[in-house]
Every structure is written in C-alpha cells, then in structure tokens.
Scaffold this motif. Structure first.
Motif, PDB file in Angstrom:
ATOM      1  N   ARG B  17       9.479  18.153  20.308  1.00 16.43           N
ATOM      2  CA  ARG B  17      10.649  17.694  21.066  1.00 16.43           C
ATOM      3  C   ARG B  17      10.409  16.310  21.664  1.00 16.43           C
ATOM      4  NH1 ARG B  17      14.429  21.767  22.764  1.00 16.43           N
ATOM      5  NH2 ARG B  17      15.192  22.288  20.710  1.00 16.43           N
ATOM      6  N   CYS B  18       9.146  16.015  21.924  1.00 15.35           N
ATOM      7  CA  CYS B  18       8.804  14.776  22.627  1.00 15.35           C
ATOM      8  C   CYS B  18       9.141  13.574  21.748  1.00 15.35           C
ATOM      9  CB  CYS B  18       7.320  14.779  22.966  1.00 15.35           C
ATOM     10  SG  CYS B  18       6.772  13.253  23.754  1.00 15.35           S
ATOM     11  N   LYS B  19       9.778  12.568  22.362  1.00 18.29           N
ATOM     12  CA  LYS B  19      10.092  11.334  21.629  1.00 18.29           C
ATOM     13  C   LYS B  19       9.139  10.197  22.008  1.00 18.29           C
ATOM     14  CE  LYS B  19      15.004  12.470  21.130  1.00 18.29           C
ATOM     15  NZ  LYS B  19      16.336  12.278  21.773  1.00 18.29           N
ATOM     16  N   GLY B  20       8.115  10.524  22.768  1.00 16.56           N
ATOM     17  CA  GLY B  20       7.086   9.533  23.070  1.00 16.56           C
ATOM     18  C   GLY B  20       7.579   8.345  23.887  1.00 16.56           C
ATOM     19  N   CYS B  21       8.597   8.581  24.732  1.00 19.78           N
ATOM     20  CA  CYS B  21       9.172   7.444  25.463  1.00 19.78           C
ATOM     21  C   CYS B  21       8.263   6.977  26.591  1.00 19.78           C
ATOM     22  CB  CYS B  21      10.554   7.787  26.001  1.00 19.78           C
ATOM     23  SG  CYS B  21      10.575   8.993  27.348  1.00 19.78           S
ATOM     24  N   GLY B  22       7.477   7.910  27.122  1.00 20.16           N
ATOM     25  CA  GLY B  22       6.531   7.529  28.158  1.00 20.16           C
ATOM     26  C   GLY B  22       7.081   7.526  29.574  1.00 20.16           C
ATOM     27  N   LEU B  23       8.332   7.964  29.771  1.00 19.23           N
ATOM     28  CA  LEU B  23       8.860   7.967  31.139  1.00 19.23           C
ATOM     29  C   LEU B  23       8.052   8.910  32.028  1.00 19.23           C
ATOM     30  CD1 LEU B  23      12.769   7.794  30.897  1.00 19.23           C
ATOM     31  CD2 LEU B  23      11.065   5.977  30.743  1.00 19.23           C
ATOM     32  N   CYS B  24       7.527   9.977  31.440  1.00 16.79           N
ATOM     33  CA  CYS B  24       6.744  10.938  32.222  1.00 16.79           C
ATOM     34  C   CYS B  24       5.458  10.300  32.753  1.00 16.79           C
ATOM     35  CB  CYS B  24       6.413  12.160  31.371  1.00 16.79           C
ATOM     36  SG  CYS B  24       5.669  11.742  29.770  1.00 16.79           S
ATOM     37  N   THR B  25       4.973   9.304  32.023  1.00 19.30           N
ATOM     38  CA  THR B  25       3.712   8.698  32.442  1.00 19.30           C
ATOM     39  C   THR B  25       3.880   7.881  33.724  1.00 19.30           C
ATOM     40  OG1 THR B  25       4.037   6.653  31.183  1.00 19.30           O
ATOM     41  CG2 THR B  25       3.001   8.482  30.019  1.00 19.30           C
ATOM     42  N   THR B  26       5.147   7.526  34.029  1.00 17.12           N
ATOM     43  CA  THR B  26       5.371   6.668  35.208  1.00 17.12           C
ATOM     44  C   THR B  26       5.397   7.459  36.499  1.00 17.12           C
ATOM     45  OG1 THR B  26       7.794   6.881  35.147  1.00 17.12           O
ATOM     46  CG2 THR B  26       6.810   5.113  33.816  1.00 17.12           C
ATOM     47  N   SER B  27       5.590   8.776  36.392  1.00 18.66           N
ATOM     48  CA  SER B  27       5.850   9.519  37.624  1.00 18.66           C
ATOM     49  C   SER B  27       4.714  10.445  38.037  1.00 18.66           C
ATOM     50  CB  SER B  27       7.151  10.325  37.478  1.00 18.66           C
ATOM     51  OG  SER B  27       7.046  11.183  36.359  1.00 18.66           O
ATOM     52  N   CYS B  28       3.679  10.550  37.222  1.00 18.99           N
ATOM     53  CA  CYS B  28       2.600  11.493  37.537  1.00 18.99           C
ATOM     54  C   CYS B  28       1.762  10.973  38.711  1.00 18.99           C
ATOM     55  CB  CYS B  28       1.697  11.692  36.321  1.00 18.99           C
ATOM     56  SG  CYS B  28       0.310  12.794  36.684  1.00 18.99           S
ATOM     57  N   PRO B  29       1.709  11.745  39.790  1.00 18.11           N
ATOM     58  CA  PRO B  29       0.943  11.271  40.958  1.00 18.11           C
ATOM     59  C   PRO B  29      -0.567  11.262  40.703  1.00 18.11           C
ATOM     60  CG  PRO B  29       1.732  13.508  41.327  1.00 18.11           C
ATOM     61  CD  PRO B  29       2.338  13.046  40.034  1.00 18.11           C
ATOM     62  N   LYS B  39      -1.994  11.736  16.805  1.00 18.40           N
ATOM     63  CA  LYS B  39      -1.209  12.540  15.874  1.00 18.40           C
ATOM     64  C   LYS B  39       0.291  12.326  16.103  1.00 18.40           C
ATOM     65  CE  LYS B  39      -0.734  17.268  14.256  1.00 18.40           C
ATOM     66  NZ  LYS B  39      -0.644  18.646  14.701  1.00 18.40           N
ATOM     67  N   LEU B  40       0.978  11.983  15.025  1.00 15.90           N
ATOM     68  CA  LEU B  40       2.435  11.824  15.094  1.00 15.90           C
ATOM     69  C   LEU B  40       3.094  13.193  14.969  1.00 15.90           C
ATOM     70  CD1 LEU B  40       2.745   8.815  12.614  1.00 15.90           C
ATOM     71  CD2 LEU B  40       3.132   8.703  15.077  1.00 15.90           C
ATOM     72  N   ASN B  41       4.178  13.398  15.708  1.00 15.53           N
ATOM     73  CA  ASN B  41       4.911  14.661  15.518  1.00 15.53           C
ATOM     74  C   ASN B  41       5.871  14.507  14.339  1.00 15.53           C
ATOM     75  OD1 ASN B  41       7.142  13.273  16.472  1.00 15.53           O
ATOM     76  ND2 ASN B  41       7.302  14.419  18.391  1.00 15.53           N
ATOM     77  N   LYS B  42       6.668  15.550  14.110  1.00 13.38           N
ATOM     78  CA  LYS B  42       7.479  15.514  12.877  1.00 13.38           C
ATOM     79  C   LYS B  42       8.558  14.438  12.924  1.00 13.38           C
ATOM     80  CE  LYS B  42      10.623  19.280  14.128  1.00 13.38           C
ATOM     81  NZ  LYS B  42      10.923  20.688  13.968  1.00 13.38           N
ATOM     82  N   LYS B  43       8.879  13.961  14.123  1.00  7.90           N
ATOM     83  CA  LYS B  43       9.834  12.857  14.216  1.00  7.90           C
ATOM     84  C   LYS B  43       9.142  11.500  14.074  1.00  7.90           C
ATOM     85  CE  LYS B  43      13.071  14.892  17.528  1.00  7.90           C
ATOM     86  NZ  LYS B  43      12.209  15.972  17.976  1.00  7.90           N
ATOM     87  N   GLY B  44       7.828  11.528  14.111  1.00  2.73           N
ATOM     88  CA  GLY B  44       7.099  10.269  13.976  1.00  2.73           C
ATOM     89  C   GLY B  44       6.739   9.614  15.289  1.00  2.73           C
ATOM     90  N   TYR B  45       6.649  10.415  16.346  1.00  3.05           N
ATOM     91  CA  TYR B  45       6.298   9.842  17.644  1.00  3.05           C
ATOM     92  C   TYR B  45       4.905  10.289  18.070  1.00  3.05           C
ATOM     93  CZ  TYR B  45      11.328   8.990  18.106  1.00  3.05           C
ATOM     94  OH  TYR B  45      12.607   8.574  17.902  1.00  3.05           O
ATOM     95  N   TYR B  46       4.203   9.407  18.760  1.00  2.00           N
ATOM     96  CA  TYR B  46       3.003   9.801  19.496  1.00  2.00           C
ATOM     97  C   TYR B  46       3.469  10.408  20.806  1.00  2.00           C
ATOM     98  CZ  TYR B  46       0.073   7.218  16.195  1.00  2.00           C
ATOM     99  OH  TYR B  46      -0.570   6.793  15.073  1.00  2.00           O
ATOM    100  N   THR B  47       3.021  11.599  21.077  1.00  2.68           N
ATOM    101  CA  THR B  47       3.618  12.384  22.162  1.00  2.68           C
ATOM    102  C   THR B  47       2.842  12.272  23.462  1.00  2.68           C
ATOM    103  OG1 THR B  47       2.321  14.289  21.481  1.00  2.68           O
ATOM    104  CG2 THR B  47       4.504  14.055  20.504  1.00  2.68           C
ATOM    105  N   ALA B  48       3.486  12.742  24.514  1.00  2.00           N
ATOM    106  CA  ALA B  48       2.849  12.768  25.831  1.00  2.00           C
ATOM    107  C   ALA B  48       1.850  13.920  25.895  1.00  2.00           C
ATOM    108  CB  ALA B  48       3.909  12.937  26.914  1.00  2.00           C
TER     109      ALA B  48
END
Lengths: 246, 77, 355
Positions: B17-29, B39-48
C-alpha cells in the motif's frame, strides 16, 4: 493498547493519488468523523471533477459524482430531498472557486445544511498543473509559465474570507494537514462542520491547504514545506466565521 | 490490562500500500521511520520502515501523516 | 374525474406534477414559463414538497441531478435559452441513468430570440440535448388537458426506464387558458422506495451506491451505452405515440406537433369541407419518433406537408421516416409568429394532387 487503523467509512482500496498527495489524509479525516459520529449509513457524499473525481470509490457511504463545479447544487438537491441525511461535497480549487463559483456562493448564502470540504492546492492537478483561481502571484504553472502575473491573470480567490461575508455560513475555517498537530485541527474542523449540519445550523466549509508534489515539481516533504512558507502567509489558517445561522 | 505488563503497540507498514512518499518520516518523534532502499514493492516504490522496533512508542504520528492508510498501529493488522 | 376548471397551461402542468408525486421542483425564472415556478412556490410548501429557486438554470438542473440521484421524483422547467444552459446537466442525468421531468415552454431563438411561442428547439430536444450518445423521452402535448395528462406518464416512464423525460410545450400552450380536469388522486410525495440504485444513505443495510457517469475504460463505457440503447429500443417498441385523423384516404397528409397540430387540424378540416382529401398526423412522442405511424398514415398519400413554428426541423425526421417514398414539403412561421389555419390551407391547396 492504542490502535490506529483505517476508518470503516474509508474504502479498503489503494487510491489513484500521487505519492505524498494530501488528498488521502483529508479523505481519512472525513471518514474518521463519519465513523465517530456513527453516520455512514446516513451520509451521502458528492465528488467533484478534478483529482478527487474518483472519490466515490474511496468512501463507503453513498456517493454521487457531480459535473465540474456543480457539487454544491447537486448536494442541495440531495439535501432538500433528504433533510435528515448528512450531505457533504469534496471539491478542489478549480472546481469550487472557478467554474463552480456561483454554485458555492449560493449554497453558502442559502445556508444550505451541507458540509463542504475544499482542497486548495493552488493548481489544477488532474489536467497536469495549470493555473487555478488559487494559484499564488508569481507561481509558475503550465499556463502561467512566467509566473502568475496579477496584471494579466488577476489575483487569487480567498474562499474562506469571501464566504465568511455571507449570512448563511455557520462555519468557514481554513486548516492544513502538513503535520500531526494541524491534522488534528483539520479533523476537529471537519467534525464541527458535520455537527453544524446535524443541528441544521447552516452551511459549513473547511478549506484545507494541501499539496500537489507532482505539479509543484517538489518531493512530498518539500511540498509540505511550501505550504508553510508560501501558502499559509497568503492564506492564513484559522476560523473566519463560526456560529449557528439558524 | 490492569495488573498486566503493558506492551507497546508498534507501527506496521502495509508493504504494497505504501507509495514511499516519506511524509511519515517527518513526524516521527523518535526519528526511526525511514524509506528503505533495498526492495521495491509491486507498485515500484521504496517503502517506509521502522528502523528500530524497540524504540517505537506507538504514538501513531507516522500513521496520522500517511495519505494512504498504509500504516497501522496495534489491532489485528 | 373532478369538475373542469379553467386554468393556464403552465399552472395546470404544475398542479399535475404535484399530483404525480413530484416532491421537489428546482427552477429559475424565464418567460414564458415562470407561472410554473410561481404556482409551485405557493403549492409545494402546503403539500410537504420542496420549491427552490436556484441561482441559475445550470444549478437548477444539477439540483435535479442530486435529488433524482437520491431516488426522489423531481422536476425543473425552463424556456429555450434556459434549456440550453441545462443541457450540461441533462447529459449527466442521462449518463447516470436518472429519472426526472424537464419542461421546455419554447420561445423564439436563437440567442435571446423572443418571448413568443416557437418550436425551434426540436432539433435540440430530439437530437442534441447535451453531449454524448443518449436520448430523452420527449412528449409534445397539444392542449392544456393533455399537458396535465402527460406529466404522470412522463414521470412513470422516466422511472421505468431511468431516463430524463421532456415535456415540450410552447408559449402558446403555456399561456393559454383552457378547461381542465384532474383525476382524483391522493397527493403523495415520492420517496426512494423501489429504487435500490438511489444514493439515499445505505443505513448499514447494503453496499454503498454510486451515481456516476464516468467510465474511464472504453469497453465499460461502450457496454454501458449499448445497454442504455437496448432500453431505448424497448421504449420505441412500447411507447411511441401519434394521433392520426382523416388519413385513410388522404392524398395530402399534414404532419405537425404541439399547438401547431391544432392549427393544422383546423386547416385539414377546412380542406375536407372543400372536398380536398387531406389528413393529419400529430406525433405525440417526438422521441421516440412515430416512424411506423407516419408511414401507415401516408400509405395512400400523394404528398406530405410538415408544418412547424420554425424554419423546418421535424421535417427532416419525416423525410427520414418516409425514406424518400413521398414528396415532403414544409410550411412554417418562426420568430414567435403562429401560422394561421388559412395559410396552412392555402399550402394544402397549392400541393393538391401533386406528386
């Protein structure tokens, strides 16, 4: 144990949105509010034309797809026929503030008991990044290749400021979703909108400053930064009008 | 839960499901959410991914920022 | 049947809509149909219905889209320039398979045209009521009583076939007063029952419904359109209507619809008195077009005369229907001028015996 999972009202599918597009966050917030109020079965959503044209596949409540800009009129038709149901529109800036200006202004001034979720990302995303009514002065888009020149293209439409002048509006609030604190505020605003609707207290609009990394030519994280540094100064966050109109 | 040791719920990423956008990386305390480059997922993204499960406090701030509901905390997922 | 009363066409039609269970009306003022709005603004609140004056014809038809999409009987009315604005919404309504009734009390065009009666919207209503492959049911009543009787039929068929229905009147029918009787029916506002496709809130009892006309996959769109056109064939087979008078031995068959048909009928009767074998066909449905009825009525005719309040629009469909088997002539007035029976009679005489 704390949990975080997909709200029921948000369909268990992958959206077509680009990576990092904040449409997905706003969809989830609307669905969370619908879940928390327990109103999925009583809610009817209206989608626009724009990037969120296929939002009818993303919500589990009944949905209608409107013509470009006409969602507030379509929602009015649904609501007048079903005054006890919850009706929301989900519209982008081209849809709401350009081609649908008449429809949004008059739904607002009638105090139509609907909730409008308005996504402002300063561009026409779906068609590939043309100038929107909300495009900032100087902003480069596909149709303002030298930057939006206010002597030629005029000025951006400030929707919350404009609609807050109308007596039918119970809530006009501008929020954003660029960090968890703002996401929380955005959700609270959406909840407020649905509560006004529940109590038949007038029209509510929640404007969400959103990102379009693809057409802005930025990474998703850079796009969040642009909202903060460029959009919020032009479109200040906050409540522009709040209070029951009837 | 009374009397039991409270176990911390952890973030879990739905790989496809992950699209590798990285928004989650900005909010982790705890600064422990990153985009993997293996590893790329089936959509071709590097995931979180969470790079340190033990340090995850299950605060869900990553999930709050995820536009794709690809992150869950606790529950059956 | 209750007593007859004298009513204006527009008001009678509005009352008939209420009796047909039309719960919501969305309109915008335009001459010569405004009495429909005025009447419904008075009556709807008294019978539990909804009257709403929209900010434009565009908004009004989209309110109809929303209301119809939630399964509720609804109607809008306008006149020619306003119908042009509604065509966007009508296309979406057809594309989403929604039932509704649309009234066009025609006036002269193009542009602002005039405010006098006209039939210059025939092409639009039958061939181009919006973009895309679709049809609307089109009824062309010729009297105030028939306008009343058509409304219920229009709602019923719109519901049955999930398609928009248009009642095509004109300024003459809308404005004139005639005796009219309404059937005694209990006024009952429609609800979404019997419409499982409606987006009215699933109540946790079913999967969500989607009202939509977007199909990004070409094969899906083609299949959807083909399915719709299969329904149209059923409409054609069961609901095509025309009224034929004096046609059995007619040498000249006059074809006219709506108020023009009444004038043409006067001319045909005057011709008969003079020993001229004239007949008349009045298409009651303009879509579906009464192709078979016209061919049957014209089988002994030497020639055919089409009369319209336009420069000649239906005349093309008549020629197509007859497939060039008979000479077809045209007489029309336009710009708001109503053809006089004497003018039509003169044309019939001019054509007499020609083939």
């Amino acid at each position: 144990m704390p949990e975080f999972k997909r709200p029921h009202a948000l369909a268990d599918v992958t959206t077509h949105y680009c990576p990092g597009c904040t449409h997905g966050i706003v969809h989830r917030l609307v669905a969370e509010v619908i879940d928390e109020m327990g109103i999925e079965g009583e809610t009817i959503g209206v989608c626009p034309v724009g990037c969120s044209v296929m939002a009818y596949d993303y919500f589990e409540c009944d949905m209608l797809e409107a013509a470009h800009g006409r969602a507030p009129a379509v929602a009015t038709g649904v609501k007048r026929a079903n005054p006890d149901k919850f009706v929301f529109t989900y519209q982008g800036d081209g849809d709401l503030a350009a081609i649908g200006t008449a429809e949004i202004v008059h739904a607002a001034t009638r105090g139509e008991n609907i909730t409008v979720i308005f996504i402002n990302n300063t561009t026409y995303g779906m068609t590939g990044g043309q100038m929107a009514p909300t495009t900032l002065p100087g902003q480069v888009t596909q149709t303002t290749p030298y930057g939006r020149d206010t002597s030629n293209e005029g000025f951006p439409v400030k929707v919350c400021e404009m609609l807050s002048q109308l007596d039918g509006v119970a809530l006009a609030e501008r929020v954003t979703v660029i960090d968890p604190a703002n996401v929380r505020k955005a959700k609270a605003a959406i909840r407020k909108g649905f509560e006004f609707q529940k109590n038949k207290q007038g029209f509510s609009i929640i404007e969400v400053l959103s990102t379009c990394p693809t057409n802005w030519g930025k990474t998703p994280v850079e796009a969040l930064e642009r909202v903060k540094t460029e959009m919020i100064p032009y479109y200040p966050l906050g409540v522009y009008k709040e209070g029951a109109v009837r | 839960m009374k009397g039991k040791v409270r176990t911390m719920a952890k973030m879990k990423v739905d790989f496809d499901r992950c699209k590798g956008c990285g928004l989650c990386t900005t909010s982790c305390p705890k600064k422990i959410v990153e985009l993997q480059t293996e590893k790329l997922n089936k959509k071709g993204y590097y995931t979180a991914v969470c790079i340190d499960d033990d340090a995850c406090i299950g605060c869900a701030l990553c999930a709050v920022m995820c536009p794709d509901c690809a992150i869950t905390i606790g529950g059956d997922n | 049947m209750a007593e007859k009363s004298l009513m204006k066409g527009n008001e009678a039609l509005a009352e008939a809509a209420i009796r047909a269970g039309c719960k919501c009306f969305f309109g915008y003022p335009i001459t010569p149909q405004t009495e429909i709005s005025a009447y419904l603004s008075k009556r709807m609140p008294k019978v539990g219905g909804v009257f709403l004056q929209a900010e434009s014809e565009v908004a009004a038809i989209n309110m109809v889209y929303g209301c119809a999409g939630s399964g509720i009987r609804c109607m809008t009315s306008s006149s020619s320039p306003g119908i042009s604005l509604k065509t966007e919404g009508i296309s979406y309504i057809a594309g989403a398979d929604l039932p509704c009734v649309i009234i066009n009390v025609q006036r002269g065009g193009p542009g602002l045209g005039g405010i006098q009666p006209s039939q210059a919207d025939y092409w639009q209503v039958t061939h181009a009521l919006g973009h895309g492959d679709f049809h609307a049911l089109v009824f062309a009543p010729a009297s105030v009583q028939e306008m009343v009787d058509t409304v219920t039929k229009a709602f019923d068929l719109a519901d049955e076939y999930r398609m928009p229905a248009v009642i095509l009147a004109d300024g003459l029918l809308g404005q004139m007063m005639e005796p009219v009787a309404f059937e005694d029916v209990e006024i009952k506002m429609s609800d979404a029952s019997g419409k499982p496709w409606a987006a009215s809130g699933h109540g946790g009892k079913r999967k969500h419904t989607i009202i939509n006309s977007l199909y990004l996959k070409p094969d899906e769109l083609e299949n959807t359109v083909r399915e719709r056109f299969a329904r149209y064939e059923d409409v054609k087979a069961k609901h095509t209507e025309a009224v034929c008078d004096y046609c059995d031995d007619a040498e000249t068959v006059v074809i006219a619809y709506g108020s023009t048909a009444r004038l043409a009928k006067s001319a045909v009767e005057a011709a008969r008195k003079e020993g001229i074998k004239a007949g008349i066909v009045r298409p009651v449905t303009l879509w579906p077009f009464p192709v078979n009825e016209i061919n049957e009525a014209c089988k002994n005719a030497k020639n055919v005369l089409v009369v319209e309040m336009s420069m000649g629009q239906m005349v093309e469909d008549v020629k197509l229907a007859l497939n060039c088997s008979k000479p077809v002539e045209f007489y029309g007035r336009t710009g708001g001028i109503i053809p006089k029976p004497a003018e039509i009679l003169a044309k019939i005489k001019e054509m007499g015996g020609k083939n």
